[in-house]
Scaffold this active site. Structure first.
Site, PDB file in Angstrom:
ATOM      1  N   PRO A 256     -38.374   2.889  17.706  1.00  0.00           N
ATOM      2  CA  PRO A 256     -38.410   2.265  16.376  1.00  0.00           C
ATOM      3  C   PRO A 256     -38.900   3.248  15.324  1.00  0.00           C
ATOM      4  O   PRO A 256     -39.833   4.007  15.560  1.00  0.00           O
ATOM      5  CB  PRO A 256     -39.387   1.103  16.547  1.00  0.00           C
ATOM      6  CG  PRO A 256     -40.201   1.455  17.738  1.00  0.00           C
ATOM      7  CD  PRO A 256     -39.327   2.282  18.623  1.00  0.00           C
ATOM      8  N   GLU A 257     -38.257   3.247  14.171  1.00  0.00           N
ATOM      9  CA  GLU A 257     -38.723   4.065  13.057  1.00  0.00           C
ATOM     10  C   GLU A 257     -39.510   3.176  12.100  1.00  0.00           C
ATOM     11  O   GLU A 257     -39.615   1.964  12.311  1.00  0.00           O
ATOM     12  CB  GLU A 257     -37.521   4.734  12.391  1.00  0.00           C
ATOM     13  CG  GLU A 257     -36.844   5.719  13.349  1.00  0.00           C
ATOM     14  CD  GLU A 257     -36.079   6.822  12.630  1.00  0.00           C
ATOM     15  OE1 GLU A 257     -36.556   7.299  11.584  1.00  0.00           O
ATOM     16  OE2 GLU A 257     -35.012   7.203  13.114  1.00  0.00           O
TER      17      GLU A 257
END
Ligand SMILES: [Zn+2]
Length: 272
Positions: free
Chosen positions: A2-3
């Site tokens: 996840p960013e």
């Protein structure tokens, strides 16, 4: 992995579940998730704590406790939270379980086991070292231009350095450089001011667009399989489009490797 925009959505999903709840017991089943604290110590420090707020600094999720302590969580590769009722069975890789006072359980699952939790009162140095939040007022154009002028590193490298520019992972860095029409291999201090301003705006736009699109993530903490991050089709302008025509000019997108990461760019549009 996840960013930042995805982590922002996890925080938004967690908020209604945990804020105002008291932790009745905290079960650390895999010690490596919270190094530096024993399993009984983890429970002792968190037991009876009221969660007053949940927020984020970079990709660290911060649970603020009434005691003044903060529990930080970094999801790393595969970490995720699910919220379960008493009659739901535990999902696989349930390494940490928080028993909440509304009889729900907040469960941290992590197949790859790289996720980390930490309890602190004073922020640790990895948090203090982070650059300003990219969508906050502290991340100004002046800050960005000054940061570029102090570095001879290729722009792509600098954009990934979270102590200089926060919030861009590989995908968003590549997309922001494309939007700004900037060559990823250019030395940071050689970028003209007008182009640096374009890049600054492109960074904010890229992250904001990703956050706005986040409703498609369908993060549902009650889903025991915690399938968030998995599915939705995303449209990237250049990322993973090597050999395909540029969406602006039709030139073939190129791929180069920088610091072990793939960079995609249009040789014609990104010539500055
Ligand atoms: Zn192009």
């Amino acid at each position: 992995m996840p960013e930042l925009p995805e982590v922002e959505h996890v925080v938004r999903a967690l908020s209604p579940v945990v804020v105002g709840r008291r932790i009745v017991a905290a079960e650390l089943n895999l010690k490596r998730i919270a190094p530096g604290v024993s399993r009984p110590g983890f429970d002792r420090q968190l037991r009876n704590s009221l969660i007053t707020e949940v927020g984020r600094r970079g990709k660290y999720i911060l649970f603020k406790l009434e005691s003044g302590q903060v529990l930080s969580t970094h999801l790393r590769m595969t970490g995720k939270f699910v919220a379960l009722t008493v009659d739901q069975t535990l999902p696989p890789y349930a390494h940490v379980i928080f028993y909440l006072d509304d009889e729900r359980r907040l469960v941290f699952c992590d197949m790859r086991q790289f996720g980390r939790m930490r309890l602190f009162t004073k922020p640790p140095k990895e948090l203090l070292a982070l650059a300003p939040e990219p969508l906050s007022d502290e991340f100004t154009e002046d800050y960005f231009i000054d940061t570029l002028s102090r570095s001879r590193r290729p722009l792509k490298h600098l954009l990934l350095d979270q102590t200089r520019v926060l919030g861009l992972g590989n995908i968003y860095a590549v997309e922001a450089l494309f939007l700004a029409g900037v060559n990823p291999t250019k030395a940071a201090n050689k970028l003209s001011k007008p182009r640096a301003r374009k890049l600054y705006q492109a960074i904010r736009d890229t992250l904001q667009e990703a956050i706005d699109a986040g409703s498609t993530l369908r993060i549902d903490l009650a889903d025991g399989n915690g399938s968030y991050f998995a599915a939705p089709e995303r449209f990237w302008r250049v990322y993973e489009r090597a050999g395909e025509p540029c969406v602006k000019c039709g030139t073939k997108i190129r791929r180069v490797v920088q610091g072990g990461r793939s960079t995609y760019y249009c040789p014609k549009c990104q010539n500055r």
